[in-house]
Design a protein around this motif. Structure first.
Motif, PDB file in Angstrom:
ATOM      1  N   MET A 129      60.940  23.153 -19.349  1.00  0.00           N
ATOM      2  CA  MET A 129      61.511  22.889 -20.669  1.00  0.00           C
ATOM      3  C   MET A 129      62.911  22.331 -20.404  1.00  0.00           C
ATOM      4  SD  MET A 129      61.162  22.832 -23.892  1.00  0.00           S
ATOM      5  CE  MET A 129      59.787  23.869 -24.324  1.00  0.00           C
ATOM      6  N   MET A 130      63.111  21.076 -20.790  1.00  0.00           N
ATOM      7  CA  MET A 130      64.367  20.384 -20.486  1.00  0.00           C
ATOM      8  C   MET A 130      65.074  19.975 -21.766  1.00  0.00           C
ATOM      9  SD  MET A 130      63.048  17.869 -17.407  1.00  0.00           S
ATOM     10  CE  MET A 130      61.420  17.526 -18.074  1.00  0.00           C
ATOM     11  N   GLN A 131      66.388  19.932 -21.694  1.00  0.00           N
ATOM     12  CA  GLN A 131      67.201  19.350 -22.748  1.00  0.00           C
ATOM     13  C   GLN A 131      67.804  18.078 -22.158  1.00  0.00           C
ATOM     14  OE1 GLN A 131      67.550  22.900 -22.100  1.00  0.00           O
ATOM     15  NE2 GLN A 131      65.888  22.917 -23.588  1.00  0.00           N
ATOM     16  N   VAL A 132      67.549  16.950 -22.811  1.00  0.00           N
ATOM     17  CA  VAL A 132      68.003  15.661 -22.307  1.00  0.00           C
ATOM     18  C   VAL A 132      69.031  15.095 -23.277  1.00  0.00           C
ATOM     19  CG1 VAL A 132      67.319  13.362 -21.544  1.00  0.00           C
ATOM     20  CG2 VAL A 132      65.740  15.282 -21.255  1.00  0.00           C
ATOM     21  N   SER A 133      70.224  14.829 -22.769  1.00  0.00           N
ATOM     22  CA  SER A 133      71.270  14.195 -23.564  1.00  0.00           C
ATOM     23  C   SER A 133      71.298  12.724 -23.201  1.00  0.00           C
ATOM     24  CB  SER A 133      72.635  14.817 -23.270  1.00  0.00           C
ATOM     25  OG  SER A 133      72.628  16.181 -23.617  1.00  0.00           O
ATOM     26  N   ILE A 134      71.164  11.883 -24.220  1.00  0.00           N
ATOM     27  CA  ILE A 134      71.086  10.443 -24.004  1.00  0.00           C
ATOM     28  C   ILE A 134      72.126   9.755 -24.882  1.00  0.00           C
ATOM     29  CG2 ILE A 134      69.605   8.401 -24.197  1.00  0.00           C
ATOM     30  CD1 ILE A 134      67.188  10.377 -23.956  1.00  0.00           C
ATOM     31  N   GLU A 135      73.073   9.076 -24.247  1.00  0.00           N
ATOM     32  CA  GLU A 135      74.032   8.260 -24.982  1.00  0.00           C
ATOM     33  C   GLU A 135      73.510   6.831 -24.938  1.00  0.00           C
ATOM     34  OE1 GLU A 135      78.121   8.793 -23.768  1.00  0.00           O
ATOM     35  OE2 GLU A 135      77.801  10.950 -23.515  1.00  0.00           O
ATOM     36  N   ASN A 136      72.641   6.523 -25.903  1.00  0.00           N
ATOM     37  CA  ASN A 136      71.982   5.222 -25.953  1.00  0.00           C
ATOM     38  C   ASN A 136      73.018   4.154 -26.238  1.00  0.00           C
ATOM     39  OD1 ASN A 136      70.287   2.972 -26.696  1.00  0.00           O
ATOM     40  ND2 ASN A 136      68.641   4.422 -27.014  1.00  0.00           N
ATOM     41  N   ASP A 137      73.009   3.116 -25.431  1.00  0.00           N
ATOM     42  CA  ASP A 137      73.975   2.026 -25.524  1.00  0.00           C
ATOM     43  C   ASP A 137      73.341   0.855 -26.261  1.00  0.00           C
ATOM     44  OD1 ASP A 137      76.164   0.356 -25.068  1.00  0.00           O
ATOM     45  OD2 ASP A 137      75.471  -0.211 -23.071  1.00  0.00           O
ATOM     46  N   GLY A 138      73.832   0.565 -27.433  1.00  0.00           N
ATOM     47  CA  GLY A 138      73.341  -0.594 -28.177  1.00  0.00           C
ATOM     48  C   GLY A 138      73.005  -0.278 -29.623  1.00  0.00           C
ATOM     49  N   PRO A 139      72.010   0.501 -29.924  1.00  0.00           N
ATOM     50  CA  PRO A 139      71.021   1.112 -29.035  1.00  0.00           C
ATOM     51  C   PRO A 139      69.998   0.101 -28.521  1.00  0.00           C
ATOM     52  CG  PRO A 139      70.449   1.613 -31.296  1.00  0.00           C
ATOM     53  CD  PRO A 139      71.732   0.828 -31.333  1.00  0.00           C
ATOM     54  N   VAL A 140      69.621   0.287 -27.273  1.00  0.00           N
ATOM     55  CA  VAL A 140      68.563  -0.516 -26.662  1.00  0.00           C
ATOM     56  C   VAL A 140      67.489   0.448 -26.180  1.00  0.00           C
ATOM     57  CG1 VAL A 140      67.951  -2.062 -24.767  1.00  0.00           C
ATOM     58  CG2 VAL A 140      70.131  -2.370 -25.963  1.00  0.00           C
ATOM     59  N   THR A 141      66.295   0.316 -26.756  1.00  0.00           N
ATOM     60  CA  THR A 141      65.151   1.152 -26.387  1.00  0.00           C
ATOM     61  C   THR A 141      63.923   0.264 -26.303  1.00  0.00           C
ATOM     62  OG1 THR A 141      66.110   3.049 -27.540  1.00  0.00           O
ATOM     63  CG2 THR A 141      63.750   3.146 -27.045  1.00  0.00           C
ATOM     64  N   ILE A 142      63.221   0.334 -25.172  1.00  0.00           N
ATOM     65  CA  ILE A 142      62.041  -0.490 -24.920  1.00  0.00           C
ATOM     66  C   ILE A 142      60.894   0.437 -24.523  1.00  0.00           C
ATOM     67  CG2 ILE A 142      61.046  -2.303 -23.445  1.00  0.00           C
ATOM     68  CD1 ILE A 142      63.349  -3.408 -25.060  1.00  0.00           C
ATOM     69  N   LEU A 143      59.708   0.171 -25.049  1.00  0.00           N
ATOM     70  CA  LEU A 143      58.515   0.902 -24.633  1.00  0.00           C
ATOM     71  C   LEU A 143      57.677  -0.008 -23.756  1.00  0.00           C
ATOM     72  CD1 LEU A 143      56.491   3.243 -24.733  1.00  0.00           C
ATOM     73  CD2 LEU A 143      55.580   2.238 -26.832  1.00  0.00           C
ATOM     74  N   LEU A 144      57.409   0.446 -22.526  1.00  0.00           N
ATOM     75  CA  LEU A 144      56.549  -0.302 -21.609  1.00  0.00           C
ATOM     76  C   LEU A 144      55.259   0.477 -21.396  1.00  0.00           C
ATOM     77  CD1 LEU A 144      58.876  -1.457 -18.680  1.00  0.00           C
ATOM     78  CD2 LEU A 144      57.946  -2.842 -20.522  1.00  0.00           C
ATOM     79  N   GLU A 145      54.157  -0.249 -21.330  1.00  0.00           N
ATOM     80  CA  GLU A 145      52.888   0.386 -21.036  1.00  0.00           C
ATOM     81  C   GLU A 145      52.104  -0.497 -20.079  1.00  0.00           C
ATOM     82  OE1 GLU A 145      49.268   2.746 -23.176  1.00  0.00           O
ATOM     83  OE2 GLU A 145      50.448   1.390 -24.402  1.00  0.00           O
ATOM     84  N   LYS A 146      51.494   0.132 -19.094  1.00  0.00           N
ATOM     85  CA  LYS A 146      50.640  -0.562 -18.140  1.00  0.00           C
ATOM     86  C   LYS A 146      49.406   0.290 -17.948  1.00  0.00           C
ATOM     87  CE  LYS A 146      49.672  -3.515 -14.802  1.00  0.00           C
ATOM     88  NZ  LYS A 146      48.963  -4.708 -15.148  1.00  0.00           N
ATOM     89  N   THR A 147      48.244  -0.276 -18.262  1.00  0.00           N
ATOM     90  CA  THR A 147      46.996   0.459 -18.097  1.00  0.00           C
ATOM     91  C   THR A 147      46.230  -0.103 -16.917  1.00  0.00           C
ATOM     92  OG1 THR A 147      45.915  -1.008 -19.681  1.00  0.00           O
ATOM     93  CG2 THR A 147      46.830   1.047 -20.539  1.00  0.00           C
ATOM     94  N   ALA A 148      45.379   0.733 -16.380  1.00  0.00           N
ATOM     95  CA  ALA A 148      44.572   0.322 -15.224  1.00  0.00           C
ATOM     96  C   ALA A 148      43.728  -0.897 -15.596  1.00  0.00           C
ATOM     97  CB  ALA A 148      43.668   1.468 -14.765  1.00  0.00           C
ATOM     98  N   SER A 149      43.704  -1.838 -14.676  1.00  0.00           N
ATOM     99  CA  SER A 149      42.967  -3.091 -14.923  1.00  0.00           C
ATOM    100  C   SER A 149      41.486  -2.917 -14.709  1.00  0.00           C
ATOM    101  CB  SER A 149      43.470  -4.167 -13.990  1.00  0.00           C
ATOM    102  OG  SER A 149      44.855  -4.287 -14.098  1.00  0.00           O
TER     103      SER A 149
END
Length: 149
Positions: A129-149
């Motif tokens: 169980m983690m607490q993640v602090s993120i100071e997003n710059d911009g904000p810039v957020t990208i979602l990448l996905e790669k599935t098995a070919s």
């Protein structure tokens, strides 16, 4: 494999009240591993995360530089919830997420690929169980996905 990339000015992860990973300017990577992920997906994703141009030029109006080019830092957090399927009912299904023993191995392999870049790479603690602090710059957020070919 799914990765949420966030350009950050700083980010840190805490487990049990103790900071276990901390970076300055760079990328926060939230990583979900699918049951079907292979070395090909890990290779593609690591290369893409390192080479994607998300940092502005001096003029600040374009994405001209990658995290490698600015010698940025990476904080990599395992996050099986990226595979939460919410199409049915009110509780997400995580059927497409890899089993923990497989996901942990693949996550560690992905981190190793990123470390080959020579950049500072910090991590969270797999399965904790983690607490993640993120100071997003911009904000810039990208979602990448790669599935098995």
């Amino acid at each position: 494999m799914r990765v949420v990339i966030q350009r950050v000015t700083a980010s840190q992860v805490t487990v049990g009240g103790k900071v276990i990973g901390k970076i300055g300017r760079g990328l926060n990577l939230l990583v979900g591993i699918a049951e079907t992920d292979t070395d090909a997906e890990l290779d593609w994703m690591a290369k893409k995360c390192l080479e994607l141009r998300l940092f502005p030029s001096a003029e600040g109006d374009r994405f001209d530089y990658s995290v490698q080019e600015i010698q940025g830092e990476l904080l990599v957090i395992s996050q099986f919830t990226l595979y939460g399927d919410c199409r049915k009912g009110r509780r997400p299904s995580f059927d497409r997420a890899a089993a923990p023993r497989i996901a942990e191995k693949r996550y560690e392999e992905f981190v190793a690929r990123l470390r080959q870049s020579g950049l500072k790479v910090e991590t969270g603690q797999f399965g904790a169980m983690m607490q993640v602090s993120i100071e997003n710059d911009g904000p810039v957020t990208i979602l990448l996905e790669k599935t098995a070919s």
